[in-house]
Design an enzyme around this catalytic site. Structure first.
Site, short mmCIF file in Angstrom:
data_model
loop_
_atom_site.label_atom_id
_atom_site.label_comp_id
_atom_site.label_asym_id
_atom_site.label_seq_id
_atom_site.Cartn_x
_atom_site.Cartn_y
_atom_site.Cartn_z
N HIS A 72 0.83 -1.21 0.00
CA HIS A 72 0.00 0.00 0.00
C HIS A 72 0.87 1.26 0.00
O HIS A 72 0.69 2.16 -0.83
CB HIS A 72 -0.91 -0.01 1.24
CG HIS A 72 -1.68 1.27 1.45
ND1 HIS A 72 -3.02 1.38 1.19
CD2 HIS A 72 -1.28 2.49 1.90
CE1 HIS A 72 -3.42 2.63 1.46
NE2 HIS A 72 -2.37 3.32 1.90
N GLU A 73 1.83 1.31 0.93
CA GLU A 73 2.65 2.51 1.04
C GLU A 73 3.50 2.72 -0.21
O GLU A 73 3.63 3.84 -0.71
CB GLU A 73 3.54 2.44 2.29
CG GLU A 73 2.78 2.44 3.60
CD GLU A 73 1.83 3.62 3.75
OE1 GLU A 73 2.09 4.69 3.17
OE2 GLU A 73 0.81 3.46 4.43
N HIS A 98 1.85 4.44 -3.17
CA HIS A 98 1.75 5.90 -3.16
C HIS A 98 2.85 6.52 -4.01
O HIS A 98 2.65 7.53 -4.68
CB HIS A 98 1.86 6.43 -1.73
CG HIS A 98 0.59 6.35 -0.94
ND1 HIS A 98 -0.57 6.95 -1.34
CD2 HIS A 98 0.31 5.74 0.24
CE1 HIS A 98 -1.52 6.72 -0.45
NE2 HIS A 98 -1.01 5.98 0.52
N GLU A 121 -5.19 6.73 -1.88
CA GLU A 121 -5.36 5.67 -0.89
C GLU A 121 -6.03 4.44 -1.52
O GLU A 121 -5.68 3.30 -1.22
CB GLU A 121 -6.20 6.17 0.29
CG GLU A 121 -5.63 7.37 1.03
CD GLU A 121 -4.28 7.08 1.68
OE1 GLU A 121 -4.00 5.91 1.99
OE2 GLU A 121 -3.52 8.04 1.88
#
Length: 602
Positions: free
Chosen positions: A408-409, A412, A437
């Site tokens: 997820h991170e 970004h 997100e």
């Protein structure tokens, strides 16, 4: 950034969803596409403004003023098209960057005045391989008033003001002088200064008025050999560690993972990433000769014990490198602004590997990723419990050992770099930030699919020791399990909540494509073919470069439809439209009002 949604929020939202479809947008909802409120420094709130973006797609393409030239220059073609399309003078357009992908050439420009670029008035043009324009996004403005291009506030004073307001230090990245379009139609001249605070994790660009010293806006860069690891298709450590030998993809990482771009290493440091705790000298070294990183994690002892720390740094290093290699195969390369120290002469700016701070001391129960412009390292922080020690369990749990959080991170970084041409400035509105997100959750889910089965997907189960995870609902093809749809955004004003809407829509798009085209078990290493999960990730990556700066859900949807035309000749158009429309993002969707309409013929 990963956010932990409390139980009471899910109860409240369950009540509001029932009426969301027919409701008018809340007053704040109308500003999602142009504004965002950010808190910087010691509680200072700044409402940032970003001119609205228009976006057009042109299917198989339209001609531009230089279409008849043989091998026209990308910069010249782009400026000529923008000049003709917007009716602006050539000297008011400055070329920022461009790259050639497999299916399109992408160019990014800024509006300028007196040779000084606008920070937030930008445009992007995509040309297909037939040299036709296939999409155009723009947030160019027609100023009512524009400030003098000669500063009356010195750079030294502007830096001091930015440091005071934001409670940090100038990080020595060279400041720039840029115009900034304001909400009232005027344009300010600003000193643009990067400010960081390593204790709090803050990393922003401050836009200080070069005539008054006022803070007008900020860009927040933070979105909050043999290895014993959790294979990337596994979400949580209870599924079992494995020892993987040579998992690197040498077509994406030609010197492997243990070269810093010039020299070989025997630690969790390489060309794509460095995983450390506290300082970049505190890395994990090999457990035995020839790049073996075999550390056994103990679930009954604290994350900070040496074996657990080494296991966390090893796993984070493996996942970040794996995401680098997967994304590279699908188009996030050197020329499209990826993260590498050495770009091997393939374009883009180097010296920007991902720095992964495991068990970071700046907080708990969260994680974040900071994405500055191409050429500056993305910074990911993993603290002692889900990327900052998650404190809901005893012993605490480490976010670097939950793969969906790490993916997820890292995503970004992909979405912030590819949207807007490598500036890191183009997912700054409330709606665009929320979509950031959502993309991150969708990528985490993509990496974990192992078959054509499409069960509900839950984020963040391990770190809080709950099968419900950290989102309000599982992502699901069932509207009963997950009622989130486009109109839900009218009731929301926080980026993680908006992200759940976008991620759930993408879950349904992914499921639809796999349902039609089947599933490839080799998609993480082989981007060829037309299996549904391969198609999904190609469109995911391709659409990022097509969409305008600060996209909305409808413009991002249009970018997916155009990406399918560019790469697959529109073969998936109806599948995509039906999936988007099933969650309210049909042909007429706008201003957070649903449409379930699909184009004629679908």
């Amino acid at each position: 950034m990963v956010s932990f949604n409390k139980f009471f929020k899910s109860v409240f939202l369950a009540v509001t969803y029932a009426s969301a479809t027919s409701a008018s947008p809340f007053p704040g909802s109308a500003k999602h596409a142009t504004h965002r409120v950010r808190e910087v420094g010691r509680g200072l709130q700044v409402e940032t403004f970003h001119p609205p973006s228009s976006f057009e797609t042109f299917g198989t393409g339209i001609d531009h003023p230089l279409s008849k030239r043989d091998n026209p220059d990308l910069e010249e073609s782009t400026i000529a098209f923008v000049e003709s399309k917007l009716g602006v003078a050539k000297d008011a357009i400055s070329f920022k960057s461009g790259f050639a992908g497999e299916t399109a050439k992408h160019a990014f420009v800024k509006q300028s005045h007196d040779g000084i670029p606008f920070a937030n008035a930008v445009a992007n043009v995509a040309f297909n391989n037939d040299n036709k324009v296939v999409s155009f996004g723009s947030s160019f403005v027609k100023p009512k008033k524009i400030a003098s291009s000669t500063p009356s506030v010195s750079l030294t004073d502007a830096i001091a003001k930015a440091e005071e307001l934001i409670d940090g230090q100038h990080n020595d990245h060279p400041p720039t002088l840029e115009f900034l379009a304001l909400q009232d139609g005027s344009v300010a001249l600003t000193h643009v200064i990067q400010i960081q605070n390593d204790e709090t994790g803050a990393w922003v660009e401050a836009f200080i008025d070069a005539h008054t010293g006022e803070l007008h806006s900020v860009t927040d860069f933070v979105a909050k050999a043999s290895y014993r690891v959790l294979p990337i298709q596994k979400e949580i450590l209870t599924q079992g560690f494995e020892t993987l030998t040579d998992p690197q993809d040498l077509t994406a990482s030609p010197q492997g993972w243990h070269s810093d771009g010039t020299t070989s290493t025997t630690t969790t440091a390489g060309n794509n990433a460095i995983a450390f705790k506290g300082s970049q000298t505190s890395v994990t070294g090999q457990s035995s000769a020839t790049d073996n990183f075999i550390f056994t994690q103990s679930a009954t002892t604290a994350p900070t014990t040496q074996a657990n720390l080494d296991a966390a740094r090893t796993n984070a290093f493996y996942i970040v490198n794996s995401v680098h290699d997967i994304a590279y195969k699908y188009g996030f390369t050197e020329s499209s602004f990826n993260f590498q120290n050495n770009n091997f002469g393939k374009g883009g700016s180097g010296n920007d590997r991902v720095t992964v701070s495991v068990q970071d001391s700046a907080g708990t129960n969260n994680a974040d990723f900071a994405t500055p412009a191409d050429g500056q390292s993305g910074r990911m922080r993993y603290s002692r419990i889900v990327v900052f020690l998650w404190t809901q369990t005893s012993p605490q749990r480490d976010g670097a050992l939950e793969n969906d959080i790490i993916v997820h991170e890292n995503t970004h970084g992909i979405t912030n770099r590819m949207t807007g041409g490598g500036t890191g400035r183009c997912l700054q509105t409330t709606e665009a930030g929320g979509m950031g997100e959502g993309w991150s959750d969708a990528m985490a889910e993509w990496t974990e699919h192992t078959s054509a089965a499409f069960p509900d997907y839950v984020m963040g189960q391990y770190v809080i020791n709950s099968p419900a995870g950290i989102r309000t609902h599982p992502y699901s093809t069932s509207a009963t399990v997950n009622p989130l749809r486009y109109s839900t955004i009218a009731t929301l004003n926080e980026v993680h909540d908006i992200g759940e809407v976008w991620a759930n829509i993408l879950h349904n798009v992914h499921a639809a494509l796999v349902g039609v085209h089947g599933f490839s078990t080799t998609a993480r290493t082989d981007p060829t073919g037309t299996a549904g999960n391969v198609v999904f990730l190609h469109l995911f990556i391709d659409a990022l470069a097509l969409q305008p700066c600060n996209p909305t859900l409808p413009t991002a949807r249009d970018a997916w439809i155009q990406a399918d035309v560019n790469r697959f000749g529109g073969a998936n158009s109806c599948t995509l439209w039906r999936a988007f429309a099933s969650r309210g993002l049909g042909v007429g969707a706008a201003n957070h009002r649903d449409s379930t309409t699909v184009p004629a013929g679908c």
